[in-house]
Write an enzyme that holds these catalytic residues in place. Sequence first.
Site, PDB file in Angstrom:
ATOM      1  N   GLU A 174       3.471  -6.742   1.761  1.00 59.79           N
ATOM      2  CA  GLU A 174       3.337  -7.435   0.113  1.00 59.79           C
ATOM      3  C   GLU A 174       3.222  -6.178  -0.404  1.00 59.79           C
ATOM      4  O   GLU A 174       1.811  -5.202  -1.049  1.00 59.79           O
ATOM      5  CB  GLU A 174       1.899  -8.126   0.085  1.00 59.79           C
ATOM      6  CG  GLU A 174       1.902  -8.905   0.931  1.00 59.79           C
ATOM      7  CD  GLU A 174       0.220  -9.460   1.007  1.00 59.79           C
ATOM      8  OE1 GLU A 174      -0.771  -8.496   0.980  1.00 59.79           O
ATOM      9  OE2 GLU A 174      -0.029  -9.941   1.984  1.00 59.79           O
ATOM     10  N   PRO A 175       4.620  -5.280  -0.996  1.00 59.25           N
ATOM     11  CA  PRO A 175       4.610  -4.151  -1.339  1.00 59.25           C
ATOM     12  C   PRO A 175       4.488  -4.524  -3.257  1.00 59.25           C
ATOM     13  O   PRO A 175       4.939  -5.260  -2.806  1.00 59.25           O
ATOM     14  CB  PRO A 175       5.444  -3.766  -0.778  1.00 59.25           C
ATOM     15  CG  PRO A 175       7.424  -4.531  -0.294  1.00 59.25           C
ATOM     16  CD  PRO A 175       5.363  -6.264   0.001  1.00 59.25           C
ATOM     17  N   TYR A 229      -9.104   5.515 -12.279  1.00 58.48           N
ATOM     18  CA  TYR A 229      -8.868   6.512 -11.016  1.00 58.48           C
ATOM     19  C   TYR A 229      -8.437   8.479 -11.366  1.00 58.48           C
ATOM     20  O   TYR A 229      -7.936   8.396 -10.233  1.00 58.48           O
ATOM     21  CB  TYR A 229      -7.950   5.836 -10.570  1.00 58.48           C
ATOM     22  CG  TYR A 229      -7.458   4.386 -10.213  1.00 58.48           C
ATOM     23  CD1 TYR A 229      -8.153   3.370  -9.480  1.00 58.48           C
ATOM     24  CD2 TYR A 229      -5.993   3.344 -10.810  1.00 58.48           C
ATOM     25  CE1 TYR A 229      -8.367   2.433  -9.929  1.00 58.48           C
ATOM     26  CE2 TYR A 229      -6.407   2.490 -10.356  1.00 58.48           C
ATOM     27  CZ  TYR A 229      -7.220   1.645 -10.090  1.00 58.48           C
ATOM     28  OH  TYR A 229      -6.772   0.404 -10.157  1.00 58.48           O
ATOM     29  N   GLY A 270       0.569  -1.217  -0.149  1.00 54.72           N
ATOM     30  CA  GLY A 270      -0.416  -0.273  -0.191  1.00 54.72           C
ATOM     31  C   GLY A 270       0.756   1.340   0.129  1.00 54.72           C
ATOM     32  O   GLY A 270       0.000   2.583  -0.178  1.00 54.72           O
ATOM     33  N   ARG A 308       3.920  -1.397  -5.265  1.00 54.97           N
ATOM     34  CA  ARG A 308       3.981   0.133  -5.938  1.00 54.97           C
ATOM     35  C   ARG A 308       5.036   0.218  -6.143  1.00 54.97           C
ATOM     36  O   ARG A 308       6.012   1.462  -6.396  1.00 54.97           O
ATOM     37  CB  ARG A 308       2.093   0.728  -6.017  1.00 54.97           C
ATOM     38  CG  ARG A 308       2.556   1.869  -6.686  1.00 54.97           C
ATOM     39  CD  ARG A 308       1.404   3.243  -6.187  1.00 54.97           C
ATOM     40  NE  ARG A 308       0.558   2.391  -6.184  1.00 54.97           N
ATOM     41  CZ  ARG A 308      -1.613   3.005  -7.333  1.00 54.97           C
ATOM     42  NH1 ARG A 308      -0.625   3.379  -8.116  1.00 54.97           N
ATOM     43  NH2 ARG A 308      -2.349   2.267  -6.783  1.00 54.97           N
ATOM     44  N   CYS A 344     -11.942   5.614 -29.099  1.00 54.64           N
ATOM     45  CA  CYS A 344     -13.456   5.727 -29.233  1.00 54.64           C
ATOM     46  C   CYS A 344     -14.225   5.660 -27.925  1.00 54.64           C
ATOM     47  O   CYS A 344     -15.086   5.913 -27.721  1.00 54.64           O
ATOM     48  CB  CYS A 344     -14.088   5.531 -30.656  1.00 54.64           C
ATOM     49  SG  CYS A 344     -13.562   5.465 -31.844  1.00 54.64           S
ATOM     50  N   GLU A 345     -13.203   6.479 -27.065  1.00 54.52           N
ATOM     51  CA  GLU A 345     -14.295   7.626 -25.666  1.00 54.52           C
ATOM     52  C   GLU A 345     -13.326   8.722 -25.724  1.00 54.52           C
ATOM     53  O   GLU A 345     -12.086   8.534 -25.324  1.00 54.52           O
ATOM     54  CB  GLU A 345     -14.208   6.225 -24.482  1.00 54.52           C
ATOM     55  CG  GLU A 345     -13.673   5.041 -24.872  1.00 54.52           C
ATOM     56  CD  GLU A 345     -15.122   4.368 -23.598  1.00 54.52           C
ATOM     57  OE1 GLU A 345     -15.896   4.412 -23.262  1.00 54.52           O
ATOM     58  OE2 GLU A 345     -15.755   3.000 -24.599  1.00 54.52           O
ATOM     59  N   ARG A 386      -5.017   3.609 -15.454  1.00 60.02           N
ATOM     60  CA  ARG A 386      -5.048   4.034 -14.473  1.00 60.02           C
ATOM     61  C   ARG A 386      -5.781   5.908 -14.412  1.00 60.02           C
ATOM     62  O   ARG A 386      -6.319   6.184 -14.068  1.00 60.02           O
ATOM     63  CB  ARG A 386      -3.443   4.566 -13.490  1.00 60.02           C
ATOM     64  CG  ARG A 386      -3.611   2.921 -13.345  1.00 60.02           C
ATOM     65  CD  ARG A 386      -1.575   2.900 -13.102  1.00 60.02           C
ATOM     66  NE  ARG A 386      -2.012   3.918 -11.672  1.00 60.02           N
ATOM     67  CZ  ARG A 386      -2.257   5.329 -11.135  1.00 60.02           C
ATOM     68  NH1 ARG A 386      -1.102   5.888 -11.661  1.00 60.02           N
ATOM     69  NH2 ARG A 386      -2.345   4.917  -9.808  1.00 60.02           N
TER      70      ARG A 386
HETATM   71  N1  PLP Z   1      -1.960  -6.980  -1.058  1.00 64.72           N
HETATM   72  C1  PLP Z   1      -3.021  -6.385  -1.295  1.00 64.72           C
HETATM   73  C2  PLP Z   1      -3.707  -8.045  -0.772  1.00 64.72           C
HETATM   74  C3  PLP Z   1      -3.701  -6.145  -2.466  1.00 64.72           C
HETATM   75  O1  PLP Z   1      -4.852  -6.020  -2.768  1.00 64.72           O
HETATM   76  C4  PLP Z   1      -2.721  -4.968  -2.528  1.00 64.72           C
HETATM   77  C5  PLP Z   1      -2.701  -4.445  -4.078  1.00 64.72           C
HETATM   78  O2  PLP Z   1      -4.060  -3.181  -3.572  1.00 64.72           O
HETATM   79  C6  PLP Z   1      -1.448  -5.087  -2.680  1.00 64.72           C
HETATM   80  C7  PLP Z   1      -1.298  -6.524  -2.134  1.00 64.72           C
HETATM   81  C8  PLP Z   1      -0.065  -4.306  -2.726  1.00 64.72           C
HETATM   82  O3  PLP Z   1      -0.415  -3.156  -3.175  1.00 64.72           O
HETATM   83  P1  PLP Z   1       1.174  -1.380  -3.405  1.00 64.72           P
HETATM   84  O4  PLP Z   1       0.957  -2.040  -5.199  1.00 64.72           O
HETATM   85  O5  PLP Z   1      -0.379  -0.542  -3.267  1.00 64.72           O
HETATM   86  O6  PLP Z   1       1.639  -2.014  -2.377  1.00 64.72           O
END
Ligand code: PLP
Length: 429
Positions: A280-281, A323, A244, A283, A348-349, A319
């Site tokens: 769980e990185p 978003y 996140g 982005r 075409c949008e 994106r």
């Molecule tokens: N873990 C889970 C369960 C997710 O759904 C996500 C994405 O939203 C991530 C990790 C990775 O998030 P980010 O790319 O923001 O680090």
Amino acid sequence: MDHFELRDGSLHAEHVPLAAIADVAGTPTYVYSTATIERHARVFRDALDGVESGPEGPLIAFAVKANPNKAVLATLARAGLGADVVSGGELARARAAGVPANKIVFSGVGKTAEEMAQALHEGIFQFNLESEPEAEMLSQVAVALGRVAPVAFRVNPDVNAGTHAKISTGGSEDKFGVPISRVMAAYARAATLPGLKVQGVAVHIGSQLTDLAPSRAAFTRIGALIGELRAAGHDITTADLGGGLGVPYDSAKPLPPSPAVYGAMVREVTAGWNVRLLFEPGRVIVGNAGVLLTRVVRVKQGETQPFVIVDAAMNDLLRPSLYDAWHEIRAVTPSGERFTATIVGPICESGDTFAKRREMDEVKAGDLVVFLTAGAYGATMASTYNSRGLTPEVMVSGHDWAIVRARQTIESLISADSLPEWLEKETVA
Ligand code: PLP
């Protein structure tokens, strides 16, 4: 920090001119920088120095959804990262790229019995369960296969992540995780189910987080929960704090918290938890490591402004239309002149708009342009809308570069369709 820089007036990825890549790979194409990916993996790992995480240290499981290209995953596997997967397809990709099964966690609200069986055969590190019925299903699948599934429940802590609604995942109205009000009952039930080994807790409240307060609040709840679960007799040995962390997209906005500041917060909040920590990185590892390289098809003068029409479109980089996301736009060989224009693709949008009335390098037909910070949730979200083949992906490493996914041809798109028998026979009048 990334490795896309102007050299001799022309934008390079590491030591490779983007113009040279465009000459061979064509446009649009994604370009990734190995040095940037490796640097971000190292910075994230270093930021976690000193967190209490047992003898094995933290498990950093890259969120494959952010960029599932095999070359990207292989680069990260070599850097020692694991993988967070949300489908059987992502699991297969992670394994094919060399991620060891014991570094893989499986998240997601809709795991099927087949996907569970696949992950059990592989022997993954942990299933992050998102509901009580999912626990029941996994128990049945594990028993049928004679396996034991190591599990955590993803807890929905009901915090507002303060990010875009479409990437918020930790509020009570979001589909993710088990509501914190029911979580003790879920653990009590799971502990009685055969084929499950309850080992941890998990949380992930959203993506592109630019304020650490919601994460701190969520992690604090997880810390309290670990105490309550242990008091209830559960042997909790892992805590997965999700991903996140935001990245800078718009240089005019304040910088998001750095990995070091995030790591310091984690160190403080998790002290004394006595678990192995998982992260769980996505982005933050690959976002700035990729650009989308595109060519200006033409500049069209509208009633009130110029439109820069590029050969990339919303099907290649979703994106901005999904978003309202901001991507910085630069000329590959800037002339030094600036102008204000709206940058659009050929689809075409009206939503096929990358930026409205943006002050940017002045460009003309034939010029190369890049969208920066396109390494995460870029190619992976692409579609073939308007019968546009999937964009190629290029990986650069120092002076070397390679096409790591070929452009999808229109022939391969058409050949994936087939005619039913009754249309095969009919001739068009
Ligand atoms: N873990 C889970 C369960 C997710 O759904 C996500 C994405 O939203 C991530 C990790 C990775 O998030 P980010 O790319 O923001 O680090």
